[in-house]
Design a protein around this motif. Sequence first.
Motif, PDB file in Angstrom:
ATOM      1  N   THR A  69       0.847  -1.184   0.000  1.00  0.00           N
ATOM      2  CA  THR A  69       0.000   0.000   0.000  1.00  0.00           C
ATOM      3  C   THR A  69       0.885   1.238   0.000  1.00  0.00           C
ATOM      4  O   THR A  69       2.089   1.162   0.249  1.00  0.00           O
ATOM      5  N   SER A  70       0.254   2.381  -0.225  1.00  0.00           N
ATOM      6  CA  SER A  70       1.017   3.621  -0.293  1.00  0.00           C
ATOM      7  C   SER A  70       0.097   4.803  -0.035  1.00  0.00           C
ATOM      8  O   SER A  70      -1.105   4.744  -0.310  1.00  0.00           O
ATOM      9  N   ARG A  71       0.704   5.877   0.485  1.00  0.00           N
ATOM     10  CA  ARG A  71      -0.009   7.153   0.635  1.00  0.00           C
ATOM     11  C   ARG A  71       0.733   8.220  -0.138  1.00  0.00           C
ATOM     12  O   ARG A  71       1.874   8.550   0.235  1.00  0.00           O
ATOM     13  N   PRO A  72       0.164   8.773  -1.229  1.00  0.00           N
ATOM     14  CA  PRO A  72      -1.027   8.291  -1.936  1.00  0.00           C
ATOM     15  C   PRO A  72      -0.716   6.984  -2.652  1.00  0.00           C
ATOM     16  O   PRO A  72       0.368   6.423  -2.482  1.00  0.00           O
ATOM     17  N   ASN A  73      -1.630   6.531  -3.504  1.00  0.00           N
ATOM     18  CA  ASN A  73      -1.480   5.210  -4.103  1.00  0.00           C
ATOM     19  C   ASN A  73      -0.419   5.147  -5.204  1.00  0.00           C
ATOM     20  O   ASN A  73      -0.138   4.053  -5.715  1.00  0.00           O
ATOM     21  N   LYS A  74       0.214   6.258  -5.505  1.00  0.00           N
ATOM     22  CA  LYS A  74       1.256   6.267  -6.534  1.00  0.00           C
ATOM     23  C   LYS A  74       2.379   5.285  -6.221  1.00  0.00           C
ATOM     24  O   LYS A  74       2.926   4.626  -7.117  1.00  0.00           O
ATOM     25  N   TYR A  96      -6.228   7.123   1.496  1.00  0.00           N
ATOM     26  CA  TYR A  96      -5.598   8.358   1.951  1.00  0.00           C
ATOM     27  C   TYR A  96      -4.858   9.029   0.797  1.00  0.00           C
ATOM     28  O   TYR A  96      -4.200   8.355   0.007  1.00  0.00           O
ATOM     29  N   ARG A  97      -4.955  10.363   0.756  1.00  0.00           N
ATOM     30  CA  ARG A  97      -4.140  11.155  -0.172  1.00  0.00           C
ATOM     31  C   ARG A  97      -2.944  11.738   0.575  1.00  0.00           C
ATOM     32  O   ARG A  97      -1.819  11.716   0.085  1.00  0.00           O
ATOM     33  N   VAL A  98      -3.218  12.258   1.782  1.00  0.00           N
ATOM     34  CA  VAL A  98      -2.191  12.821   2.660  1.00  0.00           C
ATOM     35  C   VAL A  98      -2.464  12.315   4.073  1.00  0.00           C
ATOM     36  O   VAL A  98      -3.544  11.787   4.369  1.00  0.00           O
TER      37      VAL A  98
END
Length: 283
Positions: A69-74, A96-98
């Motif tokens: 996973t990642s914040r954001p999904n990039k 989540y974006r931030v």
Amino acid sequence: MPRLLVGRLAACLVAIGLLGSASDRSKAGEPIEIFDAHLHYNWEPTPYYQPDEVLALLKRHHVTGILATSRPNKGTHVLMDAKADGLQIVPFIRPYRVRPDIQTWFKDPVIFDLVQDEFKRGYYRGIGEFHLTGSAADTEVAKKTVDFAVAHDLYLHAHADDEAVEILMRHNPRARIIWAHTGFGLSADRVAALLAKYPKLWGELSYRSGIVGNGGTLTPEWRGLFERFPDRFLLGSDTWVNERWAAYGEIMASYRAWLAQLPPAIAARIAHGNARALFTDAR
């Protein structure tokens, strides 16, 4: 044969095969392989490692699968483009974006739009990790997220207390939840009660204290949990900050230290077999 039965059969065969291969490696003196079921490759503000460095780190520590996973999904998109041989990448949508979204996502309809848009990429297997405490789980956005996951055969990765877990299950009894940190400070008895009550609840063990006591020995309570529910636990690194990336090898070594105290078949299930069984199907 119905698709669901095909998927279950495939998962069972994979799990059986992995138990055997783990035994072979143990005899050869190699460390048991681990599926990291809680890995964040956050892109906000910047990643700690470049993608090739992440892949090299995982290989060096015999990690053969990740729940990414990642914040954001990039960051997850980048990992999916950087696939490596011998590594299973299981991507989850992070709502989540931030970082401040942690406190508000469950009441923000824009986040549900984000989840639906990300799902269109076609490769996601779940939603999370997301954070919920108590009655914060009892919102329209949270319920829509649970229902969306069930409708699209997705898992939920919930950083939640026991009250929130029960609310999520009440939203939709067909929900499948990976419980990040398995409740933090809850007693082993309370964890056991929830696992017994909800067959579609799995415990992920990052940051979970109380598993070992003085001298690094498994506590009787947790040994009992692992022996009673050998197919319900997963391991994770939770690389949410740079310090966790820097300590990645130590985290994996600490898992292997107490896994070595369990019967080999149970250790192999917790180390990687359970995650393989969840994420290997007829898709």
